[in-house]
Scaffold this motif. Structure first.
Motif, mmCIF file in Angstrom:
data_model
loop_
_atom_site.group_PDB
_atom_site.id
_atom_site.type_symbol
_atom_site.label_atom_id
_atom_site.label_comp_id
_atom_site.label_asym_id
_atom_site.label_seq_id
_atom_site.Cartn_x
_atom_site.Cartn_y
_atom_site.Cartn_z
ATOM 1 N N TYR A 51 0.807 -1.227 0.000
ATOM 2 C CA TYR A 51 0.000 0.000 0.000
ATOM 3 C C TYR A 51 0.839 1.276 0.000
ATOM 4 C CZ TYR A 51 0.245 0.765 5.118
ATOM 5 O OH TYR A 51 0.661 1.011 6.405
ATOM 6 N N ARG A 64 6.725 5.078 6.682
ATOM 7 C CA ARG A 64 5.693 4.119 7.087
ATOM 8 C C ARG A 64 6.265 2.700 7.140
ATOM 9 N NH1 ARG A 64 -0.021 3.798 7.605
ATOM 10 N NH2 ARG A 64 0.120 6.030 7.973
ATOM 11 N N GLU A 99 8.562 2.366 10.176
ATOM 12 C CA GLU A 99 7.784 2.412 11.416
ATOM 13 C C GLU A 99 7.103 1.061 11.670
ATOM 14 O OE1 GLU A 99 5.357 5.898 11.386
ATOM 15 O OE2 GLU A 99 5.598 6.146 13.533
ATOM 16 N N GLY A 102 -6.419 -3.140 10.310
ATOM 17 C CA GLY A 102 -5.990 -1.797 9.897
ATOM 18 C C GLY A 102 -6.067 -1.548 8.403
ATOM 19 N N VAL A 103 -6.462 -2.558 7.631
ATOM 20 C CA VAL A 103 -6.462 -2.401 6.168
ATOM 21 C C VAL A 103 -7.328 -1.206 5.704
ATOM 22 C CG1 VAL A 103 -7.228 -3.497 4.012
ATOM 23 C CG2 VAL A 103 -5.767 -4.749 5.591
ATOM 24 N N ALA A 134 -8.050 1.560 7.210
ATOM 25 C CA ALA A 134 -7.353 2.814 7.546
ATOM 26 C C ALA A 134 -6.142 3.026 6.647
ATOM 27 C CB ALA A 134 -6.927 2.800 9.011
ATOM 28 N N ASP A 135 -5.456 1.935 6.299
ATOM 29 C CA ASP A 135 -4.312 2.052 5.388
ATOM 30 C C ASP A 135 -4.764 2.556 4.021
ATOM 31 O OD1 ASP A 135 -2.420 1.121 7.216
ATOM 32 O OD2 ASP A 135 -2.828 -0.977 6.725
ATOM 33 N N TRP A 170 -5.599 6.204 4.293
ATOM 34 C CA TRP A 170 -4.337 6.973 4.360
ATOM 35 C C TRP A 170 -3.753 7.149 2.964
ATOM 36 C CZ3 TRP A 170 0.660 5.347 2.994
ATOM 37 C CH2 TRP A 170 1.695 6.239 3.331
ATOM 38 N N GLY A 218 -2.842 0.096 10.918
ATOM 39 C CA GLY A 218 -3.348 1.141 10.025
ATOM 40 C C GLY A 218 -4.037 2.260 10.803
ATOM 41 N N THR A 219 -4.850 1.880 11.781
ATOM 42 C CA THR A 219 -5.593 2.864 12.579
ATOM 43 C C THR A 219 -4.615 3.738 13.369
ATOM 44 O OG1 THR A 219 -7.234 1.113 12.827
ATOM 45 C CG2 THR A 219 -7.512 3.070 14.207
ATOM 46 N N LEU A 220 -3.626 3.104 13.989
ATOM 47 C CA LEU A 220 -2.680 3.830 14.842
ATOM 48 C C LEU A 220 -1.821 4.792 14.028
ATOM 49 C CD1 LEU A 220 -1.318 4.191 17.618
ATOM 50 C CD2 LEU A 220 0.199 2.310 17.024
ATOM 51 N N TYR A 221 -1.232 4.294 12.930
ATOM 52 C CA TYR A 221 -0.288 5.140 12.208
ATOM 53 C C TYR A 221 -0.978 6.211 11.371
ATOM 54 C CZ TYR A 221 3.194 2.144 14.129
ATOM 55 O OH TYR A 221 3.978 1.482 15.035
ATOM 56 N N LYS A 222 -2.219 5.955 10.980
ATOM 57 C CA LYS A 222 -2.970 7.018 10.288
ATOM 58 C C LYS A 222 -3.261 8.151 11.277
ATOM 59 C CE LYS A 222 -7.403 6.549 8.853
ATOM 60 N NZ LYS A 222 -8.183 7.744 9.200
ATOM 61 N N LEU A 232 -1.546 8.869 14.029
ATOM 62 C CA LEU A 232 -0.280 9.551 14.349
ATOM 63 C C LEU A 232 0.118 10.496 13.218
ATOM 64 C CD1 LEU A 232 1.781 6.612 15.924
ATOM 65 C CD2 LEU A 232 1.119 8.728 17.069
#
Lengths: 217, 112
Positions: free
Chosen positions: A9, A21, A24, A52-53, A55-56, A59, B49-53, B55
């Motif tokens: 991504y 990213r 990190e 988290g997909v 949200a990724d 982003w 994904g939730t955390l780093y977005k 941040l």
């Protein structure tokens, strides 16, 4: 899984954002792996990746709003073509299934799916054509994720070739009186490219495994 | 994504709260995920994904600063470099301003 997904991504994202990213995530995963001896830790990391997909993806879409990104994707079309192909391939298969005589009573749905296939495959072909033209007129530009070695190059170009030939095949697959022979030739080319890609990917995997076990070929 | 400036999502508030509690040492990704889970009494850590977005948004808004730790220190500890986040004066200000709108028990107290 975590490192593969972050490489997917962030691929062709602005280099600084992508590098930050990736580093990190690598640090987070290493910290979590080192935090416990539990055998469940890999599953927990996989769970964090999968949850988290969305949200990724959000982003990445936000990153794409930065100025100059359209020109960038014309110079490096792999990501856009990959995303379009990821939607097109399953949709084409659904369109084919809906043509089976045994699947009755799906006339409206079939037309909608076939129209979507034509639209998406047209977008893939147009994107590939425009990117090719851009490359000819503007010359080759540096990519932040340029593959290394012959295998990397073969895998990249066969993958792109598969996307385009699949789209060409899908573009003329459904319309009545369409160019069925063009579709068949494009599909055969796609199958041939797939074979080359599969061999190159297998060799790449073997090389990686041998390097990992300390036996550099 | 399109949000009124000066507003915080619940997760963003909690990240700033933890960053205030952990000042001046700062927080990094995994420690932050652990602190957030501890606060809630969960064993499940917040998704990458939730955390780093969150941040990333807080950093771009100027509520956090981010700095990569020294490469030698990380290498001597045998792990990748961590990105350490510090809360800024603006971050503390927005936390106080939004706390008045949405008070939260334990806000501002030092961590035991």
């Amino acid at each position: 899984l975590a490192l593969w997904w972050v490489s997917v991504y962030t691929s062709t994202a602005p280099p600084e954002d992508a590098a930050d990213r990736r580093a990190e995530l690598a640090s987070d995963v290493a910290d979590q792996l080192g935090s416990t001896q539990s055998t469940e830790v890999s599953l927990r990391i996989a769970g964090r990746v999968l949850r988290g997909v969305p949200a990724d993806v959000v982003w990445r879409l936000a990153v794409e709003r930065a100025p100059g990104r359209a020109g960038y994707h014309l110079a490096h079309p792999a990501t856009v073509l990959g995303v379009l192909a990821a939607a097109l391939i399953p949709l084409t298969i659904v369109g084919d299934v809906l043509r089976w005589p045994s699947v009755g009573g799906a006339g409206d749905l079939r037309e909608v799916v076939q129209a979507a296939v034509v639209l998406l495959s047209g977008a893939v072909v147009a994107m590939a054509f425009t990117a090719g033209l851009h490359r000819i007129l503007r010359g080759r530009s540096g990519s932040p994720v340029r593959p290394t070695g012959l295998l990397g190059l073969v895998r990249r170009w066969t993958r792109l070739g598969m996307f385009v030939t699949w789209a060409l095949s899908a573009l003329w697959r459904f319309p009545a009186g369409g160019l069925g022979s063009v579709s068949a030739v494009a599909w055969a080319a796609c199958a041939a490219l797939f074979l080359v890609w599969a061999v190159a990917t297998g060799m790449h995997g073997l090389t990686w495994l041998m390097r990992r076990s300390g036996k550099t070929p | 994504v399109f949000r009124r400036p000066g507003t915080l999502l619940p997760l963003e508030r909690r990240i700033l709260e933890v960053a205030v509690q952990r000042a001046p040492g700062g927080v990094y990704g995994f420690s932050l995920a652990q602190d957030l889970a501890d606060e809630d009494g969960h064993t499940r850590l917040v998704a990458h994904g939730t955390l780093y977005k969150a941040l990333d948004r807080l950093r771009r808004a100027g509520y956090l600063t981010a700095e990569w730790e020294d490469a030698e220190a990380a290498a001597s500890a045998g792990r990748p470099r961590r990105r350490v986040y510090q809360v800024t004066a603006e971050g503390r200000r927005i936390l106080v301003a939004t706390a008045q709108a949405a008070p939260r028990p334990g806000f501002g107290e030092a961590r035991a």
